[in-house]
Design an enzyme around this catalytic site. Structure first.
Site, PDB file in Angstrom:
ATOM      1  N   PRO A  14       0.693  -1.317  -0.072  1.00 30.98           N
ATOM      2  CA  PRO A  14      -0.159  -0.161   0.075  1.00 30.98           C
ATOM      3  C   PRO A  14       0.915   1.291   0.072  1.00 30.98           C
ATOM      4  O   PRO A  14       1.884   1.200   0.848  1.00 30.98           O
ATOM      5  CB  PRO A  14      -0.645  -0.069   1.397  1.00 30.98           C
ATOM      6  N   ASN A  15       0.160   2.295  -0.564  1.00 32.06           N
ATOM      7  CA  ASN A  15       0.785   3.745  -0.760  1.00 32.06           C
ATOM      8  C   ASN A  15       2.318   3.783  -1.586  1.00 32.06           C
ATOM      9  O   ASN A  15       2.550   4.864  -1.879  1.00 32.06           O
ATOM     10  CB  ASN A  15       1.101   4.251   0.525  1.00 32.06           C
ATOM     11  N   ARG A  22       5.165  11.030  -2.388  1.00 32.14           N
ATOM     12  CA  ARG A  22       4.744  10.512  -0.953  1.00 32.14           C
ATOM     13  C   ARG A  22       6.173  10.709  -0.078  1.00 32.14           C
ATOM     14  O   ARG A  22       7.138  10.036  -0.302  1.00 32.14           O
ATOM     15  CB  ARG A  22       4.319   9.084  -0.872  1.00 32.14           C
ATOM     16  N   TYR A  27      11.012   8.182   1.361  1.00 35.03           N
ATOM     17  CA  TYR A  27      10.950   7.222   0.152  1.00 35.03           C
ATOM     18  C   TYR A  27      11.801   7.973  -1.052  1.00 35.03           C
ATOM     19  O   TYR A  27      11.595   7.098  -2.232  1.00 35.03           O
ATOM     20  CB  TYR A  27       9.497   6.931  -0.019  1.00 35.03           C
ATOM     21  N   ASN A  78       7.854  -5.584  -1.783  1.00 31.06           N
ATOM     22  CA  ASN A  78       8.272  -4.481  -0.541  1.00 31.06           C
ATOM     23  C   ASN A  78       6.682  -4.726   0.118  1.00 31.06           C
ATOM     24  O   ASN A  78       5.683  -3.781  -0.694  1.00 31.06           O
ATOM     25  CB  ASN A  78       8.502  -3.180  -1.195  1.00 31.06           C
ATOM     26  N   ALA A  81       3.387  -1.250   4.636  1.00 31.52           N
ATOM     27  CA  ALA A  81       2.744  -0.992   6.092  1.00 31.52           C
ATOM     28  C   ALA A  81       2.619  -2.468   6.338  1.00 31.52           C
ATOM     29  O   ALA A  81       2.516  -2.738   7.473  1.00 31.52           O
ATOM     30  CB  ALA A  81       1.631  -0.051   6.172  1.00 31.52           C
ATOM     31  N   GLU A 102      13.096  -9.668   0.610  1.00 35.06           N
ATOM     32  CA  GLU A 102      12.307  -8.222   1.096  1.00 35.06           C
ATOM     33  C   GLU A 102      13.015  -7.182   0.931  1.00 35.06           C
ATOM     34  O   GLU A 102      14.250  -6.940   1.286  1.00 35.06           O
ATOM     35  CB  GLU A 102      11.743  -8.541   2.742  1.00 35.06           C
ATOM     36  N   HIS A 104      12.920  -2.497   1.133  1.00 31.47           N
ATOM     37  CA  HIS A 104      12.531  -1.473   1.832  1.00 31.47           C
ATOM     38  C   HIS A 104      13.285  -0.215   1.495  1.00 31.47           C
ATOM     39  O   HIS A 104      14.310  -0.327   1.301  1.00 31.47           O
ATOM     40  CB  HIS A 104      12.234  -1.152   3.290  1.00 31.47           C
ATOM     41  N   ARG A 111      13.719   4.141  12.107  1.00 26.64           N
ATOM     42  CA  ARG A 111      12.409   4.590  12.218  1.00 26.64           C
ATOM     43  C   ARG A 111      11.701   4.410  13.729  1.00 26.64           C
ATOM     44  O   ARG A 111      12.306   3.987  14.646  1.00 26.64           O
ATOM     45  CB  ARG A 111      11.677   4.710  10.938  1.00 26.64           C
TER      46      ARG A 111
HETATM   47  C1  DQA Z   1       8.580   0.842   3.436  1.00 27.43           C
HETATM   48  C2  DQA Z   1       8.674   0.898   4.976  1.00 27.43           C
HETATM   49  C3  DQA Z   1       7.184   0.985   5.939  1.00 27.43           C
HETATM   50  O1  DQA Z   1       7.359   0.855   7.212  1.00 27.43           O
HETATM   51  C4  DQA Z   1       6.156   1.521   5.284  1.00 27.43           C
HETATM   52  O2  DQA Z   1       4.878   1.463   5.798  1.00 27.43           O
HETATM   53  C5  DQA Z   1       5.954   1.915   3.736  1.00 27.43           C
HETATM   54  C6  DQA Z   1       7.304   1.850   2.864  1.00 27.43           C
HETATM   55  C7  DQA Z   1       9.678   1.248   2.757  1.00 27.43           C
HETATM   56  O3  DQA Z   1       9.847   0.819   1.467  1.00 27.43           O
HETATM   57  O4  DQA Z   1      10.661   1.871   3.235  1.00 27.43           O
HETATM   58  O5  DQA Z   1       5.129   2.020   3.187  1.00 27.43           O
HETATM   59  O6  DQA Z   1       8.180  -0.370   3.126  1.00 27.43           O
END
Ligand code: DQA
Length: 157
Positions: A14-15, A22, A27, A78, A81, A102, A104, A111
């Site tokens: 998501p997002n 964003r 990011y 990725n 959340a 995985e 990020h 964080r």
């Molecule tokens: C994320 C890190 C997560 O904690 C966050 O909720 C994201 C992006 C990252 O790519 O840094 O949406 O996965």
């Protein structure tokens, strides 16, 4: 194994559709299509192609992981959340039994405390975090190397 299966499933949670606008402090500026173009080029240089899927819905992510089970050799994910919340995505990855890397963009260990736990990390081949888009790019190389059983960067053709 057939040529047809030289594919990697790339899953974005998501997002991540809003990358570029964003929270650029966390990011960066690169958009999802830009990241995907680069991933496709890297995969191509290693004899693979990518199949990408982004969703803001947990069930849609689970369904796509299941649906690609027989069509891909590994999963670059990725979970965004859902990293920190989703037993369902963890279980889907376990169910399909494919190697997982995985990634990020931000360093989830630097964080908020709730981001430090990942439901995917202990079932993954490895986790790349905090390297911006390089987490994806290096993660893809590492995943293909894992699948192919070799180490090293792709050669320029
Ligand atoms: C994320 C890190 C997560 O904690 C966050 O909720 C994201 C992006 C990252 O790519 O840094 O949406 O996965």
């Amino acid at each position: 194994m057939s040529e047809e299966r030289r594919r990697i499933l790339v899953i974005h949670g998501p997002n991540l559709n809003l990358l570029g606008v964003r929270e650029p402090g966390h990011y960066g500026q690169m958009t999802l299509p830009e990241i995907e173009r680069e991933l496709a080029a890297i995969a191509g240089s290693m004899g693979y192609e990518i199949v990408s899927f982004q969703s803001n819905h947990e069930g849609a992510l689970v369904e796509r992981i299941q649906a690609e089970r027989e069509r891909v050799r590994g999963v670059l994910i990725n979970p965004a959340a859902y990293t920190h919340t989703s037993v369902a995505i963890r279980d889907a990855l376990l169910a399909v039994g494919l190697p997982v890397v995985e990634v990020h963009l931000s360093n989830i260990h630097r964080r908020e405390a709730f981001r430090r736990h990942s439901y995917v990390a202990d079932i993954a081949v490895g986790q790349l975090t905090g390297l911006g888009p390089d987490s994806y790019f290096l993660g893809l190389v590492a995943l293909i190397n894992h699948i192919e059983g070799f180490r090293g960067l792709p050669r320029a053709s």
